[in-house]
Design a protein around this motif. Structure first.
Motif, PDB file in Angstrom:
ATOM      1  N   CYS A 142      -0.837   7.039   6.533  1.00 19.97           N
ATOM      2  CA  CYS A 142      -1.020   7.664   5.218  1.00 19.97           C
ATOM      3  C   CYS A 142      -1.858   6.773   4.303  1.00 19.97           C
ATOM      4  O   CYS A 142      -2.455   7.260   3.357  1.00 19.97           O
ATOM      5  N   VAL A 143      -1.930   5.469   4.591  1.00 18.23           N
ATOM      6  CA  VAL A 143      -2.728   4.568   3.737  1.00 18.23           C
ATOM      7  C   VAL A 143      -4.229   4.808   3.882  1.00 18.23           C
ATOM      8  O   VAL A 143      -5.014   4.332   3.067  1.00 18.23           O
ATOM      9  N   CYS A 144      -4.642   5.501   4.945  1.00 12.59           N
ATOM     10  CA  CYS A 144      -6.079   5.767   5.067  1.00 12.59           C
ATOM     11  C   CYS A 144      -6.352   7.268   5.183  1.00 12.59           C
ATOM     12  O   CYS A 144      -7.328   7.674   5.809  1.00 12.59           O
ATOM     13  N   SER A 145      -5.508   8.074   4.563  1.00 11.90           N
ATOM     14  CA  SER A 145      -5.653   9.527   4.704  1.00 11.90           C
ATOM     15  C   SER A 145      -7.001  10.030   4.174  1.00 11.90           C
ATOM     16  O   SER A 145      -7.602  10.924   4.757  1.00 11.90           O
ATOM     17  N   THR A 180      -1.930   3.594  -4.922  1.00 14.27           N
ATOM     18  CA  THR A 180      -2.584   3.221  -3.664  1.00 14.27           C
ATOM     19  C   THR A 180      -2.843   4.414  -2.742  1.00 14.27           C
ATOM     20  O   THR A 180      -3.807   4.401  -1.992  1.00 14.27           O
ATOM     21  N   LEU A 181      -1.983   5.407  -2.784  1.00 11.01           N
ATOM     22  CA  LEU A 181      -2.168   6.549  -1.881  1.00 11.01           C
ATOM     23  C   LEU A 181      -3.011   7.628  -2.562  1.00 11.01           C
ATOM     24  O   LEU A 181      -3.022   7.745  -3.785  1.00 11.01           O
ATOM     25  N   SER A 182      -3.702   8.436  -1.732  1.00 12.06           N
ATOM     26  CA  SER A 182      -4.646   9.394  -2.306  1.00 12.06           C
ATOM     27  C   SER A 182      -3.927  10.589  -2.933  1.00 12.06           C
ATOM     28  O   SER A 182      -2.828  10.958  -2.523  1.00 12.06           O
ATOM     29  N   LEU A 190       7.181   7.570   4.420  1.00 11.24           N
ATOM     30  CA  LEU A 190       6.311   6.387   4.340  1.00 11.24           C
ATOM     31  C   LEU A 190       6.468   5.504   5.581  1.00 11.24           C
ATOM     32  O   LEU A 190       5.495   4.929   6.076  1.00 11.24           O
ATOM     33  N   SER A 242       1.174   7.413  -7.385  1.00  9.73           N
ATOM     34  CA  SER A 242       0.906   6.209  -6.603  1.00  9.73           C
ATOM     35  C   SER A 242      -0.440   5.636  -7.014  1.00  9.73           C
ATOM     36  O   SER A 242      -1.383   6.374  -7.283  1.00  9.73           O
ATOM     37  N   GLN A 288       0.811  -1.209   0.000  1.00 12.33           N
ATOM     38  CA  GLN A 288       0.000   0.000   0.000  1.00 12.33           C
ATOM     39  C   GLN A 288       0.850   1.268   0.000  1.00 12.33           C
ATOM     40  O   GLN A 288       0.473   2.268  -0.578  1.00 12.33           O
ATOM     41  N   LYS A 289       1.961   1.196   0.708  1.00 12.34           N
ATOM     42  CA  LYS A 289       2.818   2.385   0.806  1.00 12.34           C
ATOM     43  C   LYS A 289       3.858   2.319  -0.298  1.00 12.34           C
ATOM     44  O   LYS A 289       4.978   1.852  -0.094  1.00 12.34           O
ATOM     45  N   LEU A 349      -3.032  13.317  -0.432  1.00 12.00           N
ATOM     46  CA  LEU A 349      -1.844  13.027   0.357  1.00 12.00           C
ATOM     47  C   LEU A 349      -0.589  13.277  -0.476  1.00 12.00           C
ATOM     48  O   LEU A 349       0.388  13.866  -0.002  1.00 12.00           O
TER      49      LEU A 349
END
Ligand code: ZN
Ligand code: ZN
Length: 335
Positions: A114-117, A71-73, A108, A69, A45-46, A76
């Motif tokens: 950060c994975v659920c920002s 996976t990341l928003s 990271l 990315s 995810q990161k 973010l």
């Protein structure tokens, strides 16, 4: 004599080729003067791709950079990019690529949440009022929620596991939900925490009995559904009315010692709260034929303490009536 831009770039490219592959989690994808592309991965995810280009006055200007990315928003990444840019301004005159790579890698590592920002932003924006608070504890990968409603409060810690949200369930957990302090009835606390875990489980674990028409199971992010359930329940219960007497089920003041045990609350299967005394009377009064329904939602009332079949209820009722008749007869006799 000072090195020219070209000399700096050529020697930096050679340095990156040699050293970047030695950093754990970093893969060098391309390394040419027009652009350097590095993959930086801490977990599935990161994972970000860092793309940099040399500006005209390099190294006396910050690198031109981009972050991508899957996976990341976006939000973010935008934020991280701004921080990187600020940071690069401190490195003017230096070779910046490896410094920047390590900076992103550290970010990271040090910001597991950060994975659920995106989910955290939604919770703040859509669920919380000014009485509530949400704190991020990056060190322990926990989210601290303080929820208030009238005179009631609950402080909850939600632990986000490494690898969220795609955590394989066989490995362990999806989530932990701990209640630190609260003044709701104990039975509601246990119930809220248990149900929150169950909601999280269903996001990552396919149902045991698959219906033929169900689409293939897909893992969903569970933080937002869990927070939605918790916040909505904590806000709703203090004002919930007993479906029978239509008075507020919980006392307005949570610290009030209940002198009357009939005013204790019971939560039944449908989720409604009843006064113990009201529920007891209701369950013991006919008709019993089809079981007892919740007057508010029409669902049948199930409760651990009240596993009463209609037959048994009927028999008890008849017995009580007989006793009352006997008493009445005795009273008659005494007159
Ligand atoms: Zn009541
Ligand atoms: Zn109900």
């Amino acid at each position: 004599m000072e090195e020219t831009r070209d000399q700096v770039i050529q020697s930096e490219l050679a340095q990156v080729k040699q050293k970047a592959p030695l950093i754990e989690g970093v893969t060098l994808v391309t390394c040419v003067e027009l652009s350097v592309r590095l993959s930086i991965k801490v977990t599935g995810q990161k994972h970000v791709t860092l793309i940099v280009m040399f500006p005209p006055k390099y190294p006396h200007e910050p690198l031109i950079m981009e972050l991508k990315s899957k996976t990341l928003s976006e939000k973010l990444l935008d934020g991280l990019l701004k921080v990187c840019d600020e940071q690069a301004k401190k490195w003017l005159g230096q070779r910046q690529i490896l410094l920047l790579t390590n900076f992103v890698l550290n970010f990271l590592h040090e910001n597991p949440l950060c994975v659920c920002s995106d989910e955290i932003q939604t919770v703040k924006k859509n669920l919380l009022t000014s009485d509530d608070s949400l704190k991020l504890k990056q060190k322990t990968a926990e989210i601290g929620l303080k929820i208030k409603q009238d005179k009631y409060f609950m402080n909850i810690r939600i632990g986000v596991p490494e690898g969220y949200p795609a955590k394989q369930v066989t490995d362990v957990i999806f989530f932990s939900v701990e209640v630190d302090e609260h003044n709701y009835p104990e039975l509601l606390k246990t119930n809220f925490a248990g149900q929150a875990i169950e909601i999280a489980r269903r996001c990552v674990q396919p149902p045991l009995k698959k219906k033929p028409k169900d689409p293939p199971f897909q893992i969903k992010a569970s933080l937002l559904p869990v927070c939605t359930f918790l916040v909505e329940s904590l806000k709703k219960y203090p004002r919930m009315l007993c479906p029978l007497c239509k008075e507020q089920a919980l006392p307005t003041n949570p610290d009030e010692k209940l002198s009357d045990p009939r005013k204790k609350v019971e939560r039944v299967y449908c989720g409604h709260l009843f006064h113990f005394g009201c529920l007891k009377r209701y369950l013991r009064t006919p008709p019993f034929a089809d079981g007892k329904m919740c007057p508010d939602c029409g669902k049948q009332i199930f409760h651990e303490k009240w596993k009463l079949s209609p037959q048994l209820a009927e028999a008890r009722w008849a017995h009580k009536q007989a006793r009352e008749r006997e008493l009445a007869e005795v009273m008659d006799f005494l007159e």
